[in-house]
Scaffold this motif. Structure first.
Motif, PDB file in Angstrom:
ATOM      1  N   ASP C  28       0.856  -1.188   0.000  1.00 14.42           N
ATOM      2  CA  ASP C  28       0.000   0.000   0.000  1.00 14.42           C
ATOM      3  C   ASP C  28       0.892   1.239   0.000  1.00 14.42           C
ATOM      4  N   PRO C  29       0.809   2.045  -1.044  1.00 13.56           N
ATOM      5  CA  PRO C  29       1.722   3.192  -1.148  1.00 13.56           C
ATOM      6  C   PRO C  29       1.584   4.189  -0.004  1.00 13.56           C
ATOM      7  N   GLU C  30       0.399   4.228   0.600  1.00 15.23           N
ATOM      8  CA  GLU C  30       0.204   5.165   1.713  1.00 15.23           C
ATOM      9  C   GLU C  30       1.151   4.841   2.866  1.00 15.23           C
ATOM     10  N   THR C  31       1.394   3.542   3.077  1.00 15.76           N
ATOM     11  CA  THR C  31       2.282   3.164   4.182  1.00 15.76           C
ATOM     12  C   THR C  31       3.702   3.676   3.919  1.00 15.76           C
ATOM     13  N   ILE C  32       4.067   3.760   2.653  1.00 12.70           N
ATOM     14  CA  ILE C  32       5.404   4.267   2.315  1.00 12.70           C
ATOM     15  C   ILE C  32       5.437   5.783   2.493  1.00 12.70           C
ATOM     16  N   ARG C  33       4.443   6.445   1.876  1.00 10.94           N
ATOM     17  CA  ARG C  33       4.406   7.913   1.946  1.00 10.94           C
ATOM     18  C   ARG C  33       4.387   8.388   3.396  1.00 10.94           C
ATOM     19  N   ASN C  34       3.524   7.759   4.195  1.00  8.09           N
ATOM     20  CA  ASN C  34       3.419   8.171   5.586  1.00  8.09           C
ATOM     21  C   ASN C  34       4.554   7.617   6.433  1.00  8.09           C
ATOM     22  N   GLY C  35       4.922   6.370   6.124  1.00  5.56           N
ATOM     23  CA  GLY C  35       5.928   5.705   6.948  1.00  5.56           C
ATOM     24  C   GLY C  35       7.290   6.349   6.842  1.00  5.56           C
ATOM     25  N   ILE C  36       7.734   6.654   5.620  1.00  5.92           N
ATOM     26  CA  ILE C  36       9.084   7.207   5.489  1.00  5.92           C
ATOM     27  C   ILE C  36       9.075   8.578   4.813  1.00  5.92           C
ATOM     28  N   PHE C  37       7.904   9.096   4.505  1.00  8.12           N
ATOM     29  CA  PHE C  37       7.740  10.428   3.895  1.00  8.12           C
ATOM     30  C   PHE C  37       8.685  10.650   2.715  1.00  8.12           C
ATOM     31  N   ILE C  38       8.500   9.809   1.702  1.00  9.40           N
ATOM     32  CA  ILE C  38       9.241  10.001   0.452  1.00  9.40           C
ATOM     33  C   ILE C  38       8.220  10.088  -0.669  1.00  9.40           C
ATOM     34  N   LEU C  39       8.249  11.191  -1.403  1.00 15.13           N
ATOM     35  CA  LEU C  39       7.279  11.427  -2.477  1.00 15.13           C
ATOM     36  C   LEU C  39       7.829  10.994  -3.839  1.00 15.13           C
ATOM     37  N   SER C  40       9.145  11.081  -3.985  1.00 19.17           N
ATOM     38  CA  SER C  40       9.814  10.587  -5.191  1.00 19.17           C
ATOM     39  C   SER C  40      11.300  10.453  -4.873  1.00 19.17           C
ATOM     40  N   LYS C  41      12.004   9.673  -5.708  1.00 14.15           N
ATOM     41  CA  LYS C  41      13.453   9.582  -5.504  1.00 14.15           C
ATOM     42  C   LYS C  41      14.144   9.704  -6.856  1.00 14.15           C
ATOM     43  N   SER C  42      15.370  10.208  -6.820  1.00 16.87           N
ATOM     44  CA  SER C  42      16.116  10.382  -8.065  1.00 16.87           C
ATOM     45  C   SER C  42      16.660   9.037  -8.537  1.00 16.87           C
ATOM     46  N   VAL C  43      16.782   8.903  -9.855  1.00 14.74           N
ATOM     47  CA  VAL C  43      17.273   7.666 -10.467  1.00 14.74           C
ATOM     48  C   VAL C  43      18.361   8.043 -11.473  1.00 14.74           C
ATOM     49  N   PRO C  44      19.526   7.428 -11.341  1.00  5.98           N
ATOM     50  CA  PRO C  44      20.570   7.748 -12.323  1.00  5.98           C
ATOM     51  C   PRO C  44      20.240   7.124 -13.674  1.00  5.98           C
ATOM     52  N   SER C  45      20.566   7.841 -14.737  1.00  5.89           N
ATOM     53  CA  SER C  45      20.397   7.292 -16.080  1.00  5.89           C
ATOM     54  C   SER C  45      21.462   6.202 -16.277  1.00  5.89           C
ATOM     55  N   PRO C  46      21.292   5.306 -17.265  1.00  2.92           N
ATOM     56  CA  PRO C  46      22.249   4.188 -17.398  1.00  2.92           C
ATOM     57  C   PRO C  46      23.691   4.658 -17.605  1.00  2.92           C
ATOM     58  N   ASP C  47      23.864   5.902 -18.052  1.00  7.90           N
ATOM     59  CA  ASP C  47      25.229   6.386 -18.292  1.00  7.90           C
ATOM     60  C   ASP C  47      25.731   7.256 -17.137  1.00  7.90           C
ATOM     61  N   GLU C  48      25.068   7.164 -15.988  1.00  7.42           N
ATOM     62  CA  GLU C  48      25.526   7.923 -14.830  1.00  7.42           C
ATOM     63  C   GLU C  48      26.001   6.976 -13.741  1.00  7.42           C
ATOM     64  N   ASP C  49      27.074   7.355 -13.080  1.00  8.63           N
ATOM     65  CA  ASP C  49      27.542   6.627 -11.909  1.00  8.63           C
ATOM     66  C   ASP C  49      28.170   7.641 -10.969  1.00  8.63           C
ATOM     67  N   VAL C  50      28.826   7.144  -9.918  1.00  6.13           N
ATOM     68  CA  VAL C  50      29.389   8.066  -8.925  1.00  6.13           C
ATOM     69  C   VAL C  50      30.461   8.972  -9.542  1.00  6.13           C
ATOM     70  N   ALA C  51      31.176   8.453 -10.516  1.00  7.30           N
ATOM     71  CA  ALA C  51      32.202   9.290 -11.153  1.00  7.30           C
ATOM     72  C   ALA C  51      31.554  10.447 -11.912  1.00  7.30           C
ATOM     73  N   THR C  52      30.503  10.167 -12.684  1.00  2.00           N
ATOM     74  CA  THR C  52      29.896  11.242 -13.477  1.00  2.00           C
ATOM     75  C   THR C  52      29.174  12.236 -12.574  1.00  2.00           C
ATOM     76  N   ILE C  53      28.516  11.748 -11.530  1.00  2.00           N
ATOM     77  CA  ILE C  53      27.812  12.636 -10.601  1.00  2.00           C
ATOM     78  C   ILE C  53      28.826  13.502  -9.844  1.00  2.00           C
ATOM     79  N   SER C  54      29.952  12.889  -9.473  1.00  2.00           N
ATOM     80  CA  SER C  54      31.007  13.635  -8.778  1.00  2.00           C
ATOM     81  C   SER C  54      31.582  14.728  -9.674  1.00  2.00           C
ATOM     82  N   VAL C  55      31.821  14.381 -10.929  1.00  2.00           N
ATOM     83  CA  VAL C  55      32.400  15.356 -11.850  1.00  2.00           C
ATOM     84  C   VAL C  55      31.432  16.519 -12.082  1.00  2.00           C
TER      85      VAL C  55
END
Lengths: 387, 133, 351
Positions: C28-55
């Motif tokens: 039930d999505p409500e348990t997530i929204r209320n339980g941890i209060f996250i409305l959306s999260k970022s997702v790296p594109s397939p060509d992104e990793d820690v090196a590209t985000i760092s740069v």
């Protein structure tokens, strides 16, 4: 200086030849050409092989030596070499053979073109074919040969307000002509609608804008004027021959839909042949992608830049004013990369000798052959004619 | 196995778009050239490194559906000819967008992205791509 | 006084909503929204990793500071998702921003506080005179096993802090750390996804370390919660940091600006640092900030920061702010998300 003639030729079937190897089709084409020209293999002074991707696809280099051995002439010690100029390998090999006779060094030379493109499964072949563009600055970044053609196509269509139908017409014509060619890979006729609605490959180009992966081999035999006279051979004369090289990568060029090497080679070859455009009975053009067909008709000088669509609309079939690709072209006869240039020459030889069967062009006296490397890094133009 | 030195030696250009400028005619080149195609031998020894900003404009683009192995997870992907502010035109991927949101003339800027990997155990190749401004 | 000379963040453009993930796993999505209060999260594109985000973070920091890569004498990249197990991300950043050959560099790992450990390291080098200017990056493309509660929060993003002695925009008046061996969350070598102690991650881990480090800092500086304009903590979800803030006596006004997890998820090593970056985007000279990270395993790094008038110069360079990066995002469905995150495995021979 003495003239040079094409006195015969032969080829394998074009298509997906699952049960045949690279060396087998190369040898088949060579031996057919020898027989057709009425010579013996031991008469050959040299062999030039056009092949583009043997090293990457079959992991086999030095194809010329392999072919001559399997043609049974290793004991004749005929000099042979492979000429590589990506998709213009065939045309480049033909020109080297021509020059070797023109120089007086040779009298009888074989030009072979062979490519075996269906050996690999998966998408690796797309990466391999990308070796004919700039690996470091085009292919590395994800550009494929089809992508580069598509970049030319989008810009061309926008600048000249050309509709996709004009590109499709190139492929429709190829299929119509190939239906009359027994050796062609695709002998089915297609409609404009089919051509327009095929699976996208690199937008705006779709499957019907792109020449296929083809296994195929073609050989022709060239001879000096002296040899032709002494042996009473029949052939067609090489009236003009030119190759020109421009910037390698598409992004380095001034125009994305003008291939300067085609313009320059055409000018040189036509000067040598001492003819005008109206003297040309038909053309075999390098339409690995439909857009390249339109670009070629313009760069070859048959129509102003941006106006090839009008020419195509008026008809480019076998009975038109200027028949284009009577062989079926790269799209429908097939596109074995390094062999394509020799295939075009062979068709021109057949047409000018009156041996083209159902697709014979009436009163054909002079044919122009255009073979291009990759996205237009180089172009080879030959003009052949009856004496 | 994959390629090491071939990729390593291009890093200044792949990673931070280092091009060069002809000391004779001032023309900027990217990728860098050893010799200026305008000045020929007059440019020998006069080619100087220059940093490319990464801002540019799309001159043409395509959506690639038939992709080589390295790009399968991203297909269909956009390849464009990008005219850089400094003059050179280069070929690169346009990312973080969809074809409907770009056109010839769209302004773009370079970003640092992963281009390909030599399998699961080989090195990772990084380079420039572009995103709409 | 040494401190933050410039800063820059990067958050990938793609997002996924918890209801989309919940749909796949029958939650039930409500348990997530209320339980941890996250409305959306970022997702790296397939060509992104820690090196590209760092740069990208590093470049934003350099642009904002009007600096060239050659000014950076040390680079430390903290992450728990470095693209290589062996071969540093810091060297990739160094090459991409064009530092001198003579550069200090290393990668750090301390769960979600590896980036702030880097900040302390650079600060120490600056204060001791080893270097004039260095860069610390916290960046992650964090992992959450399919179906696990972490999948709703584990996201991607990073921040680079340039620390030096000249033109300081935010003085780091003091820093301290607390450390204990607390197994609340870990990932064994070679394992693709981390394991966590569920409710054990709360009281003995997150809350104990965050509140202890905060109290110790306020005691050291002789400050009270109301002396700070902003407070920012590590944000594993939308609930923990606000509860910690309330436990310590901070108000919503103080923690709201730095609270980003509800929109971008938990960026792990980037989490507290992106929050700090967002605060610096709006802070004025004289503002005080309490910033406290938390890394599982476990520990917290606390920073007492005072903003100077130099911050205006950074704002005037108009580099993309954190709030800018929350706009114009693209939402993915679970299938594309799974493809992007390599949860769908292709045959080895073709990729």
């Amino acid at each position: 200086m003495s003239n040079v003639y094409v006195i015969g030729g032969g080829e394998s079937k074009y298509g997906e030849l699952w049960d045949r190897s690279l060396r087998e089709i190369a040898v088949e084409a060579g031996l057919k050409a020898v027989e057709n020209a009425g010579i013996r293999t031991k008469d050959l002074n040299a062999i030039y092989m056009g092949n583009s991707l043997g090293g990457l696809i079959s992991k086999q280099e030095h194809l010329s030596a392999l072919m001559s051995d399997y043609a049974g002439i290793a004991s004749e010690y005929v000099p042979s070499m492979r000429i590589e100029a990506s998709t213009a390998s065939g045309g480049a090999a033909f020109r080297q053979a021509y020059l070797s006779i023109k120089s007086g060094e040779h009298d009888v030379v074989m030009v072979g073109g062979a490519e075996k493109m269906t050996e690999l499964y998966g998408t690796e072949i797309i990466d391999i074919t990308s070796s004919l563009v700039d690996r470091e600055w085009e292919a590395f970044n994800g550009a494929t040969p089809a992508a580069l053609a598509a970049l030319s196509a989008r810009k061309y269509m926008m600048d000249f307000k050309v509709k996709k139908e004009a590109l499709a017409a190139i492929s429709v014509n190829d299929h119509a002509n190939a239906s009359l060619n027994e050796n062609a890979q695709y002998r089915n006729k297609i409609t404009i609608e089919q051509a327009l609605n095929a699976t996208p490959i690199a937008e705006p180009l779709n499957l019907m804008d792109c020449a296929p992966m083809t296994d195929g081999a073609t050989s022709v035999i060239l001879a000096s004027e002296k040899y032709v006279k002494e042996h009473g051979s029949k052939g067609v004369r090489i009236m003009g021959s030119a190759i020109s090289q421009g910037p390698f990568a598409l992004h380095s060029r001034k125009s994305f839909y003008t291939v300067e090497p085609t313009i320059i080679s055409t000018k040189k070859a036509m000067e040598q042949a001492n003819i005008k455009h109206k003297d040309i009975s038909f053309v075999e053009i390098h339409d690995s992608y439909s857009i390249y067909g339109l670009m070629a008709l313009e760069d070859l000088g048959f129509v102003e830049k941006g106006h090839a669509s009008e020419m195509v609309e008026n008809g480019i079939g076998i009975n038109s004013n200027l028949p284009v690709n009577p062989s079926g072209g790269l799209k429908a006869k097939g596109f074995p990369y390094g062999a394509a240039g020799v295939s075009q020459i062979y068709e021109t030889y057949l047409q000018l000798s009156g041996k083209a069967g159902k697709r014979q062009i009436k009163d054909a006296t002079c044919g122009l052959v255009h073979n291009m490397a990759g996205s237009g890094a180089a172009s080879v133009v030959h003009i052949l004619g009856v004496d | 196995m994959g390629e090491l030195s071939r990729m390593w030696r291009e890093m200044p250009s792949r990673y931070r778009m280092q091009g060069d400028r002809c000391g004779n005619c001032d023309q900027v080149y990217f990728p860098p050239r050893e010799i200026c195609p305008v000045c020929h031998r007059d440019s020998i020894g006069k080619m100087k490194d220059v940093d490319i900003d990464g801002a540019g404009e799309i001159l043409s683009f395509t959506v690639v559906h038939e992709a080589p192995p390295a790009f399968l997870r991203q297909k269909p992907y956009i390849i464009a000819l990008v005219k850089l502010k400094e003059g050179p035109v280069i070929t690169g991927q346009i990312v973080d967008t969809v074809p409907e949101e770009i056109d010839i003339g769209t302004k773009v800027r370079s970003v640092f992205r992963k281009i390909s990997e030599d399998g699961k155990s080989g090195v990772i190749h990084y380079g420039y791509k572009f995103v709409p401004e | 006084m040494s401190g933050i000379v410039s800063y820059g963040s990067y958050i990938p453009r793609y997002r996924i909503k918890p209801e989309e993930i919940a749909r796949v796993w029958g939650v039930d999505p409500e348990t997530i929204r209320n339980g941890i209060f996250i409305l959306s999260k970022s997702v790296p594109s397939p060509d992104e990793d820690v090196a590209t985000i760092s740069v990208e973070s590093a470049r934003n920091a350099l642009r904002r500071g009007g600096l060239k890569g050659k000014a950076i004498e040390a680079i430390y990249v903290g992450s728990e998702s470095h693209p290589y197990a062996v071969k540093p991300t810091a060297t990739i950043v160094s090459a991409a921003i064009g530092t001198e050959f003579s550069t200090f560099a290393a990668d750090y790992e301390f769960a979600c506080k590896a980036g702030t450990a880097g900040m302390q390291n650079v600060l120490g080098m600056v204060n001791s005179g080893i270097i004039k200017t260095g860069m610390a990056i916290g960046s992650d493309t964090s992992q959450g096993a399919p179906g696990d509660v972490l999948e709703y929060s584990a996201s991607a993003g990073g921040t680079a802090m340039i620390i030096g002695r000249e033109n300081v925009a935010a003085e780091i008046k003091s820093t301290l750390s607390v450390t204990s061996d607390t197994p609340d969350f870990w990932r064994r070598e070679g394992q693709p996804y981390p394991t966590h102690g569920e409710r054990f991650t709360g009281e003995p881990a997150y809350f104990r370390h965050i509140t202890s480090a905060s109290k110790m800092m306020m005691e050291r500086m002789g400050t009270k919660p109301e002396d700070y304009d902003y407070v920012v903590f590590h944000q594993p979800n939308g609930k923990f940091p606000t509860r910690a803030a309330k436990m310590l006596g901070f108000s919503e006004k103080q923690y709201n600006e730095g609270l980003l997890t509800p929109y971008i998820g938990n960026t792990y090593s980037g989490s507290m640092m992106i929050g700090l970056s967002s605060i610096l985007d709006v802070a004025r000279g004289g503002n005080r900030i309490l910033a406290v990270s938390f890394g599982s395993g476990a520990g917290s790094d606390a920073f007492h920061i005072e903003v100077t008038d130099e911050i205006e110069k950074l704002h005037n360079r108009k580099v993309t702010t954190v709030r800018d990066m929350l706009k114009n995002v693209k939402f993915l469905d679970y299938a594309i998300y799974a493809k992007f995150k390599r949860k769908i495995v292709f045959g080895e021979e073709i990729e």
